[in-house]
Write a protein that holds these residues in place. Structure first.
Motif: not given
Length: 281
Positions: A46-47, A50-51, A53-54, A77, A81
């Protein structure tokens, strides 16, 4: 007895993973056969998601392609957005799961087909954890279909090629994009785990181009023989036809046959020779 032990395993996994991740890990088990020919290693960290997507900096204005949607871990994810998402998956066994996501997200389009055979023009970003063996083909098509930004999870070998200077992939990509390696991704971030580590990379289309970049871009995009593509690129850059012929004749003195190949079949050493010769004009 088998179900009893499976229950114990699930209880143990719940200490570290959520239900979604447990499901993905069990996809690698005896009840779901992975197709390794398709490079199926599902991103479950998940991390890392998230990265991705960021780094992608998605907005409702973006038209995004995902390649290799699989179980939809990244897909959902991306859809959150608000960007327009087109997710490709070649494996029909994932169709039902992806169709459920599609019903939940009006901005998501799912295509069960080979992404490389479809038109990407009009899409400004690709965000994907791609099958390693398709990394180069995806990048070459992204160039031709004028994709402005790529946020990709790729294998260690391909990431090295992008970083090292003396190879054709690095040479070609640098004509079109600036590349940045964001972070190393450990094998355990995937299920099943691949044999090598992965890397999150970002490629942004160059806005400001020098003469050499413009010539090499036009040479790459030309569909015919290398000599004709070079003629086209040089004339477009302001050289006369006679000047262009002279340059090509000098370059091909030692090996005229090589200039009858297309860019895709040309050796790196020849492309480097062309670049160095024109830079010294």
């Amino acid at each position: 007895m088998e179900l009893f032990f499976q229950g114990l395993v699930v209880q143990w996994l719940r200490r570290f993973l959520d239900v979604e991740e447990i499901a993905v890990r069990f996809c690698a088990g005896p009840y779901f056969k992975m197709d390794f020919d398709k490079g199926q290693h599902f991103l479950i960290d998940k991390e890392v998601i998230r990265k991705i997507i960021q780094v992608a900096k998605l907005s409702k204005k973006d038209n995004v392609i995902e390649i290799g949607a699989g179980t939809g871990n990244l897909t959902k994810h991306l859809a959150k957005s608000g960007a327009k998402i087109t997710s490709f998956e070649i494996d029909k066994s994932f169709k039902n799961e992806l169709e459920k996501l599609k019903k939940e997200n009006k901005n998501l389009k799912v295509i069960i087909d080979d992404a490389l055979k479809c038109n990407w023009k009009g899409s400004n970003k690709i965000v994907a954890s791609v099958p390693y063996h398709l990394s180069e083909a995806i990048l070459m098509k992204a160039i031709k279909d004028e994709v402005k930004m790529l946020v990709l999870v790729v294998g260690e070998k391909f990431a090295s090629k992008l970083e090292e200077e003396n190879n054709k992939i690095n040479f070609t990509v640098n004509c079109f994009y600036t590349a940045e390696e964001i972070e190393k991704i450990k094998k355990g971030s995937f299920s099943p785990a691949p044999r090598v580590n992965s890397y999150l990379i970002v490629l942004n289309k160059k806005n400001s181009l020098g003469k050499m970049d413009r010539i090499l871009q036009n040479l790459f995009l030309y569909k015919g023989k290398l000599k004709n593509g070079l003629m086209y690129a040089l004339v477009k850059e302001g050289f006369t036809k006679n000047q262009s012929k002279e340059i090509i004749n000098k370059l091909s003195e030692d090996n005229k046959v090589a200039f009858d190949e297309t860019y895709s079949r040309a050796k790196f050493s020849l492309l480097k020779k062309i670049q160095e010769f024109i830079e010294n004009l």
